[in-house]
Design a protein around this motif. Structure first.
Motif, PDB file in Angstrom:
ATOM      1  N   SER A 163      42.312  11.409  58.537  1.00 16.21           N
ATOM      2  CA  SER A 163      41.277  10.377  58.671  1.00 16.21           C
ATOM      3  C   SER A 163      41.463   9.299  57.620  1.00 16.21           C
ATOM      4  O   SER A 163      41.312   8.102  57.897  1.00 16.21           O
ATOM      5  CB  SER A 163      39.893  11.004  58.529  1.00 16.21           C
ATOM      6  N   GLU A 164      41.794   9.692  56.414  1.00 11.92           N
ATOM      7  CA  GLU A 164      42.021   8.743  55.319  1.00 11.92           C
ATOM      8  C   GLU A 164      43.195   7.827  55.640  1.00 11.92           C
ATOM      9  O   GLU A 164      43.126   6.604  55.444  1.00 11.92           O
ATOM     10  CB  GLU A 164      42.291   9.516  54.027  1.00 11.92           C
TER      11      GLU A 164
ATOM     12  N   LEU B 158      44.383   7.087  58.612  1.00 10.33           N
ATOM     13  CA  LEU B 158      44.080   6.233  59.757  1.00 10.33           C
ATOM     14  C   LEU B 158      43.132   5.103  59.389  1.00 10.33           C
ATOM     15  O   LEU B 158      43.148   4.043  60.022  1.00 10.33           O
ATOM     16  CB  LEU B 158      43.490   7.067  60.902  1.00 10.33           C
ATOM     17  N   GLU B 159      42.314   5.291  58.390  1.00  8.42           N
ATOM     18  CA  GLU B 159      41.351   4.267  57.987  1.00  8.42           C
ATOM     19  C   GLU B 159      41.980   3.187  57.128  1.00  8.42           C
ATOM     20  O   GLU B 159      41.436   2.098  57.006  1.00  8.42           O
ATOM     21  CB  GLU B 159      40.180   4.912  57.243  1.00  8.42           C
ATOM     22  N   LYS B 160      43.119   3.487  56.506  1.00  8.92           N
ATOM     23  CA  LYS B 160      43.775   2.475  55.676  1.00  8.92           C
ATOM     24  C   LYS B 160      44.222   1.310  56.544  1.00  8.92           C
ATOM     25  O   LYS B 160      44.574   1.476  57.699  1.00  8.92           O
ATOM     26  CB  LYS B 160      44.996   3.076  54.971  1.00  8.92           C
ATOM     27  N   GLU B 161      44.267   0.147  55.943  1.00 10.52           N
ATOM     28  CA  GLU B 161      44.710  -1.029  56.671  1.00 10.52           C
ATOM     29  C   GLU B 161      46.229  -1.006  56.792  1.00 10.52           C
ATOM     30  O   GLU B 161      46.913  -0.435  55.955  1.00 10.52           O
ATOM     31  CB  GLU B 161      44.276  -2.284  55.927  1.00 10.52           C
TER      32      GLU B 161
ATOM     33  N   ARG C  22      50.013   0.150  54.211  1.00  5.12           N
ATOM     34  CA  ARG C  22      51.058   1.103  54.557  1.00  5.12           C
ATOM     35  C   ARG C  22      52.452   0.514  54.399  1.00  5.12           C
ATOM     36  O   ARG C  22      53.388   0.956  55.011  1.00  5.12           O
ATOM     37  CB  ARG C  22      50.882   1.601  55.994  1.00  5.12           C
TER      38      ARG C  22
END
Length: 163
Positions: free
Chosen positions: A149-150, A152-155, A159
């Motif tokens: 979840s962490e 996937l939430e990053k912009e 990445r």
């Protein structure tokens, strides 16, 4: 080592391959070639009761010789091919035929391969459908779920700028 073994196998094959050609003795052959051809065709359809996996035309057993002579005698007497086969089947049973006739008693014999193929196909279909509904792998642990979840939430820029 391979060459002598191969030579031995070839020599044995050459020696024993024509054995079945000598099963019909010259004194058994009918004078009329057409009748002899009929006798050979019928003999190829009849099982030697001694050998059981050879036709009477290929067998050197005494019973096979007697059956060959019987076939030729019936042909000389004017019997049709079907009459000759029926006569021999009446004396020795259906087992004497290398290719059994289709009848009520042989339905299972002729139908078994088809039934087995159908049963195998149905089994494979049922197995494949059961297996398709099952999830693969195992569930994520709470720690793995939190990390996913962490991530996937990053912009996307966080990445590495790949998009």
């Amino acid at each position: 080592m391979r060459r002598p073994l191969f030579s031995l196998i070839v020599a044995l094959f050459v020696l024993f391959a024509p054995v079945s050609a000598f099963a019909v003795n010259p004194d058994e052959v009918l004078a009329d070639p057409a009748l002899e051809a009929r006798a050979r065709t019928l003999s190829a359809e009849l099982r030697c009761m001694v050998c059981q996996n050879q036709s009477i035309d290929d067998s050197n057993a005494e019973l096979a010789k007697d059956l060959r002579l019987l076939v030729r005698e019936r042909i000389r007497n004017g019997d049709s091919d079907e009459a000759v086969l029926n006569y021999i089947v009446s004396r020795y049973g259906e087992f004497v035929l290398l290719k059994p006739r289709f009848s009520v008693r042989t339905v299972l014999l002729w139908g078994a391969p088809v039934l087995l193929i159908l049963a195998g196909g149905v089994s494979l279909l049922v197995f494949a459908r059961k297996r398709a509904g099952r999830p693969t792998g195992s569930k994520l642990t709470p720690e793995e779920q939190a990390k996913l979840s962490e991530l996937l939430e990053k912009e996307p820029s966080a990445r590495g700028g790949r998009d």
